[in-house]
Scaffold this motif. Structure first.
Motif, PDB file in Angstrom:
ATOM      1  N   ASN A  81      11.424  -5.996  -2.459  1.00  0.00           N
ATOM      2  CA  ASN A  81      10.530  -7.215  -1.580  1.00  0.00           C
ATOM      3  C   ASN A  81      11.517  -8.415  -1.697  1.00  0.00           C
ATOM      4  O   ASN A  81      12.062  -8.663  -2.883  1.00  0.00           O
ATOM      5  CB  ASN A  81       9.281  -7.209  -2.054  1.00  0.00           C
ATOM      6  CG  ASN A  81       8.433  -6.294  -1.874  1.00  0.00           C
ATOM      7  OD1 ASN A  81       8.125  -5.250  -2.551  1.00  0.00           O
ATOM      8  ND2 ASN A  81       7.982  -6.119  -0.479  1.00  0.00           N
ATOM      9  N   LYS A  82      11.541  -9.354  -0.617  1.00  0.00           N
ATOM     10  CA  LYS A  82      12.265 -10.378  -0.696  1.00  0.00           C
ATOM     11  C   LYS A  82      11.528 -11.482  -1.785  1.00  0.00           C
ATOM     12  O   LYS A  82      10.252 -11.598  -1.683  1.00  0.00           O
ATOM     13  CB  LYS A  82      12.271 -11.130   0.626  1.00  0.00           C
ATOM     14  CG  LYS A  82      13.003 -10.191   1.468  1.00  0.00           C
ATOM     15  CD  LYS A  82      13.386 -10.791   2.946  1.00  0.00           C
ATOM     16  CE  LYS A  82      13.895  -9.940   3.804  1.00  0.00           C
ATOM     17  NZ  LYS A  82      13.718 -10.163   5.123  1.00  0.00           N
ATOM     18  N   SER A  83      12.357 -12.333  -2.399  1.00  0.00           N
ATOM     19  CA  SER A  83      11.713 -13.393  -3.392  1.00  0.00           C
ATOM     20  C   SER A  83      12.359 -14.553  -2.814  1.00  0.00           C
ATOM     21  O   SER A  83      13.538 -14.785  -2.608  1.00  0.00           O
ATOM     22  CB  SER A  83      11.947 -12.995  -4.765  1.00  0.00           C
ATOM     23  OG  SER A  83      13.371 -12.822  -4.987  1.00  0.00           O
TER      24      SER A  83
ATOM     25  N   TRP B 106       2.682 -11.396  -1.292  1.00  0.00           N
ATOM     26  CA  TRP B 106       1.467 -12.153  -1.438  1.00  0.00           C
ATOM     27  C   TRP B 106       0.536 -12.401  -0.180  1.00  0.00           C
ATOM     28  O   TRP B 106      -0.600 -12.097  -0.167  1.00  0.00           O
ATOM     29  CB  TRP B 106       1.778 -13.819  -2.046  1.00  0.00           C
ATOM     30  CG  TRP B 106       0.393 -14.345  -2.108  1.00  0.00           C
ATOM     31  CD1 TRP B 106      -0.196 -14.416  -3.219  1.00  0.00           C
ATOM     32  CD2 TRP B 106      -0.013 -15.305  -1.321  1.00  0.00           C
ATOM     33  NE1 TRP B 106      -1.357 -15.440  -3.195  1.00  0.00           N
ATOM     34  CE2 TRP B 106      -1.097 -15.940  -1.958  1.00  0.00           C
ATOM     35  CE3 TRP B 106       0.193 -15.912  -0.194  1.00  0.00           C
ATOM     36  CZ2 TRP B 106      -1.855 -17.073  -1.206  1.00  0.00           C
ATOM     37  CZ3 TRP B 106      -0.341 -16.917   0.449  1.00  0.00           C
ATOM     38  CH2 TRP B 106      -1.571 -17.432  -0.252  1.00  0.00           C
ATOM     39  N   ILE B 107       1.373 -12.579   0.848  1.00  0.00           N
ATOM     40  CA  ILE B 107       0.390 -12.788   2.286  1.00  0.00           C
ATOM     41  C   ILE B 107      -0.012 -11.291   2.551  1.00  0.00           C
ATOM     42  O   ILE B 107      -1.288 -11.144   3.074  1.00  0.00           O
ATOM     43  CB  ILE B 107       1.566 -13.061   3.287  1.00  0.00           C
ATOM     44  CG1 ILE B 107       1.724 -14.811   3.215  1.00  0.00           C
ATOM     45  CG2 ILE B 107       0.903 -12.900   4.909  1.00  0.00           C
ATOM     46  CD1 ILE B 107       2.684 -15.049   3.818  1.00  0.00           C
ATOM     47  N   TRP B 108       0.603 -10.264   2.256  1.00  0.00           N
ATOM     48  CA  TRP B 108       0.066  -8.783   2.568  1.00  0.00           C
ATOM     49  C   TRP B 108      -1.117  -8.651   2.059  1.00  0.00           C
ATOM     50  O   TRP B 108      -1.795  -8.171   2.269  1.00  0.00           O
ATOM     51  CB  TRP B 108       1.312  -7.923   2.113  1.00  0.00           C
ATOM     52  CG  TRP B 108       0.994  -6.300   2.466  1.00  0.00           C
ATOM     53  CD1 TRP B 108       0.386  -5.481   1.284  1.00  0.00           C
ATOM     54  CD2 TRP B 108       1.059  -5.660   3.481  1.00  0.00           C
ATOM     55  NE1 TRP B 108       0.076  -4.394   2.010  1.00  0.00           N
ATOM     56  CE2 TRP B 108       0.778  -4.341   3.283  1.00  0.00           C
ATOM     57  CE3 TRP B 108       1.909  -5.813   4.758  1.00  0.00           C
ATOM     58  CZ2 TRP B 108       0.781  -3.275   4.447  1.00  0.00           C
ATOM     59  CZ3 TRP B 108       1.949  -4.801   5.951  1.00  0.00           C
ATOM     60  CH2 TRP B 108       1.228  -3.663   5.471  1.00  0.00           C
ATOM     61  N   GLY B 109      -0.895  -8.833   0.580  1.00  0.00           N
ATOM     62  CA  GLY B 109      -2.137  -8.653  -0.289  1.00  0.00           C
ATOM     63  C   GLY B 109      -3.439  -9.321  -0.001  1.00  0.00           C
ATOM     64  O   GLY B 109      -4.629  -9.323   0.055  1.00  0.00           O
ATOM     65  N   VAL B 110      -2.852 -10.831   0.430  1.00  0.00           N
ATOM     66  CA  VAL B 110      -4.323 -11.633   0.866  1.00  0.00           C
ATOM     67  C   VAL B 110      -5.030 -11.502   1.936  1.00  0.00           C
ATOM     68  O   VAL B 110      -6.078 -11.477   2.085  1.00  0.00           O
ATOM     69  CB  VAL B 110      -3.581 -13.237   0.642  1.00  0.00           C
ATOM     70  CG1 VAL B 110      -4.683 -14.175   1.392  1.00  0.00           C
ATOM     71  CG2 VAL B 110      -3.318 -13.659  -0.580  1.00  0.00           C
TER      72      VAL B 110
ATOM     73  N   ALA C  39       5.093  -5.280   2.868  1.00  0.00           N
ATOM     74  CA  ALA C  39       4.284  -4.166   2.297  1.00  0.00           C
ATOM     75  C   ALA C  39       5.158  -4.019   0.886  1.00  0.00           C
ATOM     76  O   ALA C  39       6.287  -4.118   0.910  1.00  0.00           O
ATOM     77  CB  ALA C  39       4.340  -2.939   2.853  1.00  0.00           C
ATOM     78  N   PRO C  40       4.487  -3.804  -0.222  1.00  0.00           N
ATOM     79  CA  PRO C  40       5.320  -3.489  -1.359  1.00  0.00           C
ATOM     80  C   PRO C  40       5.928  -2.483  -1.509  1.00  0.00           C
ATOM     81  O   PRO C  40       5.697  -1.324  -1.040  1.00  0.00           O
ATOM     82  CB  PRO C  40       3.912  -3.244  -2.447  1.00  0.00           C
ATOM     83  CG  PRO C  40       2.750  -3.067  -1.768  1.00  0.00           C
ATOM     84  CD  PRO C  40       3.058  -3.476  -0.156  1.00  0.00           C
ATOM     85  N   VAL C  41       7.116  -2.568  -1.996  1.00  0.00           N
ATOM     86  CA  VAL C  41       8.056  -1.378  -2.385  1.00  0.00           C
ATOM     87  C   VAL C  41       7.660  -0.897  -3.519  1.00  0.00           C
ATOM     88  O   VAL C  41       7.951  -1.604  -4.720  1.00  0.00           O
ATOM     89  CB  VAL C  41       9.537  -2.006  -2.184  1.00  0.00           C
ATOM     90  CG1 VAL C  41      10.300  -0.749  -2.595  1.00  0.00           C
ATOM     91  CG2 VAL C  41       9.982  -2.412  -0.805  1.00  0.00           C
ATOM     92  N   LEU C  42       7.136   0.288  -3.937  1.00  0.00           N
ATOM     93  CA  LEU C  42       6.689   0.770  -4.991  1.00  0.00           C
ATOM     94  C   LEU C  42       7.940   1.609  -5.719  1.00  0.00           C
ATOM     95  O   LEU C  42       8.875   2.314  -4.865  1.00  0.00           O
ATOM     96  CB  LEU C  42       5.637   1.761  -4.876  1.00  0.00           C
ATOM     97  CG  LEU C  42       4.466   1.094  -4.203  1.00  0.00           C
ATOM     98  CD1 LEU C  42       3.203   1.955  -3.880  1.00  0.00           C
ATOM     99  CD2 LEU C  42       3.848   0.142  -5.231  1.00  0.00           C
ATOM    100  N   PHE C  43       8.072   1.924  -7.062  1.00  0.00           N
ATOM    101  CA  PHE C  43       8.941   2.543  -7.736  1.00  0.00           C
ATOM    102  C   PHE C  43       8.997   3.819  -7.422  1.00  0.00           C
ATOM    103  O   PHE C  43      10.042   4.572  -7.307  1.00  0.00           O
ATOM    104  CB  PHE C  43       8.770   2.169  -9.178  1.00  0.00           C
ATOM    105  CG  PHE C  43       9.786   3.087 -10.156  1.00  0.00           C
ATOM    106  CD1 PHE C  43      11.254   2.334  -9.905  1.00  0.00           C
ATOM    107  CD2 PHE C  43       9.703   4.105 -10.763  1.00  0.00           C
ATOM    108  CE1 PHE C  43      12.097   3.281 -10.294  1.00  0.00           C
ATOM    109  CE2 PHE C  43      10.618   4.681 -11.560  1.00  0.00           C
ATOM    110  CZ  PHE C  43      12.113   4.123 -11.289  1.00  0.00           C
ATOM    111  N   SER C  44       7.682   4.415  -6.985  1.00  0.00           N
ATOM    112  CA  SER C  44       7.755   5.880  -6.497  1.00  0.00           C
ATOM    113  C   SER C  44       8.557   6.110  -5.458  1.00  0.00           C
ATOM    114  O   SER C  44       8.780   7.394  -5.336  1.00  0.00           O
ATOM    115  CB  SER C  44       6.205   6.351  -6.291  1.00  0.00           C
ATOM    116  OG  SER C  44       5.340   5.702  -5.216  1.00  0.00           O
TER     117      SER C  44
END
Length: 135
Positions: A40-42, A51-55, A76-81
Motif C-alpha cells: 500500500n502507498k504511504s 485508512w480511507i478504505w477502513g473508515v 484495499a489492504p495488501v495482506l502478507f498471505s
C-alpha cells in the motif's frame, strides 16, 4: 483486517557478489520489477488510502458517495498471505539466469512484527558470462 493476518509493508533486495559486477544497477532494477505485489502507498509514514478504505466500511448502495470515495480514494489492504516469497526468489534466480548469471542464488527472510510483515531478499551473484567474439 481479518484476524491473524498481517499487513505487507514491502520488500528489500540485497545484492551481494564477491567480484565487481559491471552494470549491477541494471540487474538490480530488473530483479526489483519481479517483486510483487506492491505494498500500500504511504505518505509521511502513514497510509491514507488504507485508512480511507477502513473508515468508509461497506457501503449500502453501489452508487452512493461513500462507495465512490472508497473506490476512488481508498486502497484495499495488501495482506502478507498474498505474498509468495519462495516463488519470487525463484523468479529472481530465473531472471538472473537469463542475463548470464548461471549460479546466482536468492534467499529470503521475513521480518514479522505485531501487525506488519516485511520481506528481505538476498541475492548472491557473480559476474555474468558474456560472449566476447563470435568466430
Amino acid at each position: 483486517m481479518p484476524e491473524g493476518e498481517k499487513l505487507y509493508t514491502g520488500a528489500k533486495l540485497h545484492f551481494q557478489s564477491s567480484k565487481k559486477i559491471k552494470g549491477k544497477g541494471r540487474y538490480i532494477s530488473e530483479a526489483k520489477k519481479i517483486i510483487t505485489p506492491k505494498p500500500n502507498k504511504s505518505f509521511l509514514w502513514i497510509r491514507p488510502g488504507l485508512w480511507i478504505w477502513g473508515v468508509m466500511g461497506k457501503p449500502k448502495k453501489e452508487k452512493s458517495p461513500r462507495s465512490w470515495i472508497k473506490r476512488k480514494l481508498g486502497e484495499a489492504p495488501v495482506l502478507f498471505s498474498q505474498v509468495k516469497p519462495a516463488e519470487i526468489s525463484m523468479l529472481i534466480d530465473a531472471q538472473l539466469y537469463n542475463n548470464g548469471m548461471f549460479k546466482a542464488s536468492t534467499s529470503f527472510s521475513v521480518d514479522e512484527k505485531k501487525k506488519k510483515a516485511h520481506v528481505h531478499y538476498t541475492t548472491l551473484a557473480h559476474p555474468p558470462f558474456v560472449i566476447d567474439t563470435v568466430i
